[in-house]
Scaffold this motif. Structure first.
Motif, PDB file in Angstrom:
ATOM      1  N   LEU A 123       0.615  -1.196   0.383  1.00  0.00           N
ATOM      2  CA  LEU A 123      -0.310  -0.156  -0.093  1.00  0.00           C
ATOM      3  C   LEU A 123       1.072   1.271   0.125  1.00  0.00           C
ATOM      4  O   LEU A 123       2.048   1.267   0.316  1.00  0.00           O
ATOM      5  CB  LEU A 123      -1.091  -0.027   1.178  1.00  0.00           C
ATOM      6  CG  LEU A 123      -2.179  -1.243   1.555  1.00  0.00           C
ATOM      7  CD1 LEU A 123      -2.710  -0.681   2.623  1.00  0.00           C
ATOM      8  CD2 LEU A 123      -2.985  -0.338   0.647  1.00  0.00           C
ATOM      9  N   PRO A 124       0.492   2.573  -0.711  1.00  0.00           N
ATOM     10  CA  PRO A 124       1.184   3.670  -0.375  1.00  0.00           C
ATOM     11  C   PRO A 124       1.068   4.108   1.524  1.00  0.00           C
ATOM     12  O   PRO A 124       0.615   3.689   1.921  1.00  0.00           O
ATOM     13  CB  PRO A 124       0.148   4.631  -1.311  1.00  0.00           C
ATOM     14  CG  PRO A 124      -0.128   3.456  -2.236  1.00  0.00           C
ATOM     15  CD  PRO A 124      -0.928   1.935  -1.769  1.00  0.00           C
ATOM     16  N   SER A 125       1.893   5.283   1.247  1.00  0.00           N
ATOM     17  CA  SER A 125       2.014   5.423   2.673  1.00  0.00           C
ATOM     18  C   SER A 125       0.612   5.846   3.388  1.00  0.00           C
ATOM     19  O   SER A 125      -0.747   6.043   2.231  1.00  0.00           O
ATOM     20  CB  SER A 125       2.891   6.167   2.775  1.00  0.00           C
ATOM     21  OG  SER A 125       1.915   7.601   2.121  1.00  0.00           O
ATOM     22  N   ASP A 126      -0.032   6.418   4.497  1.00  0.00           N
ATOM     23  CA  ASP A 126      -1.058   6.265   4.943  1.00  0.00           C
ATOM     24  C   ASP A 126      -1.104   7.605   4.824  1.00  0.00           C
ATOM     25  O   ASP A 126      -2.459   7.760   4.262  1.00  0.00           O
ATOM     26  CB  ASP A 126      -1.361   6.053   7.004  1.00  0.00           C
ATOM     27  CG  ASP A 126      -1.490   4.391   7.171  1.00  0.00           C
ATOM     28  OD1 ASP A 126      -1.439   3.423   6.088  1.00  0.00           O
ATOM     29  OD2 ASP A 126      -0.953   4.520   8.708  1.00  0.00           O
ATOM     30  N   GLY A 127      -0.371   8.147   5.154  1.00  0.00           N
ATOM     31  CA  GLY A 127      -0.361  10.361   4.460  1.00  0.00           C
ATOM     32  C   GLY A 127      -1.163  10.421   3.042  1.00  0.00           C
ATOM     33  O   GLY A 127      -2.040  10.734   2.196  1.00  0.00           O
TER      34      GLY A 127
END
Length: 226
Positions: A123-127
């Motif tokens: 997954l991409p970062s939570d940001g």
């Protein structure tokens, strides 16, 4: 029914899972996650937690057997679990600012930017995810619509030959199948027709015959008891 909910870590964002009860979660989505492969459960639980944390008003729906998340009366995003991967996409990703989301917006979810997730680390970062969720929320809040696609007419889905042969061998099941709606039949035809191997196809046919004999649709496992 308890809901899988990622437990936040102070220095790593949302990781891991624990069982917690969440009143605004759909039991159908709970069941969907609990029936998913363990790797998929972790990925989708993480995404689900981030969606609710960022958009508390989000509405969960199981449509066509796949979890959808609506906001302000419109679809916002979709995720799905498969045997070896997961997919996650935004309904209006073609209108979003990140080039990664826009790149293949006209393709099926499995061929988009987040179409082959196999681990939470994919997954991409939570940001990034949070920023995209907020952007998707803004599109719905502003009532911005996707441009209408040119209609190519409904795509016919034929019955797979092997499935047709097995139905012919089971006239009672065949009668039930043919008496049901076109959408009921299409769901089975698509599912069996998409099998990648003969073994998978045959297994799906056996399950389909048993479910149809009981009058059950393809996605009966996710239907709320009457």
């Amino acid at each position: 029914m308890p809901t899988l909910w990622p437990k936040p870590h102070s220095d790593q964002g949302l990781e891991g899972t624990q069982l917690m009860s969440k009143p605004n979660h759909s039991p159908k989505i709970d069941a969907y996650l609990e029936n998913a492969e363990p790797f998929a459960m972790s990925i989708l639980a993480h995404l689900r937690a981030l969606l609710h944390a960022t958009c508390p008003e989000i509405i969960e729906e199981l449509k066509w057997g796949i979890p959808h998340f609506d906001y302000r009366g419109e679809m916002m995003c979709i995720f799905a679990a498969h045997k070896r991967h997961c997919s996650f996409s935004f309904w209006k990703d073609a209108l979003m600012s990140d080039a990664r989301l826009k790149a293949n917006a006209d393709l099926p979810m499995a061929k988009r930017f987040m179409g082959k997730l196999t681990n939470v680390a994919d997954l991409p970062s939570d940001g990034d995810l949070t920023a995209w969720i907020k952007e998707a929320m803004a599109l719905n809040e502003q009532g911005i619509k996707l441009p209408q696609r040119k209609s190519e007419g409904p795509k016919a889905v034929g019955i797979p030959e092997a499935f047709s042969e097995r139905l012919a061998e089971n006239p009672q099941v065949k009668a039930i199948f043919e008496s049901r709606s076109p959408s009921f039949q299409k769901e089975y035809n698509v599912w069996i027709g998409e099998a990648k191997t003969d073994a998978t196809r045959d297994k799906r046919i056996e399950e389909a015959l048993a479910w149809i004999a009981d009058g059950k649709g393809r996605f009966w496992k996710y239907s709320k008891p009457g």
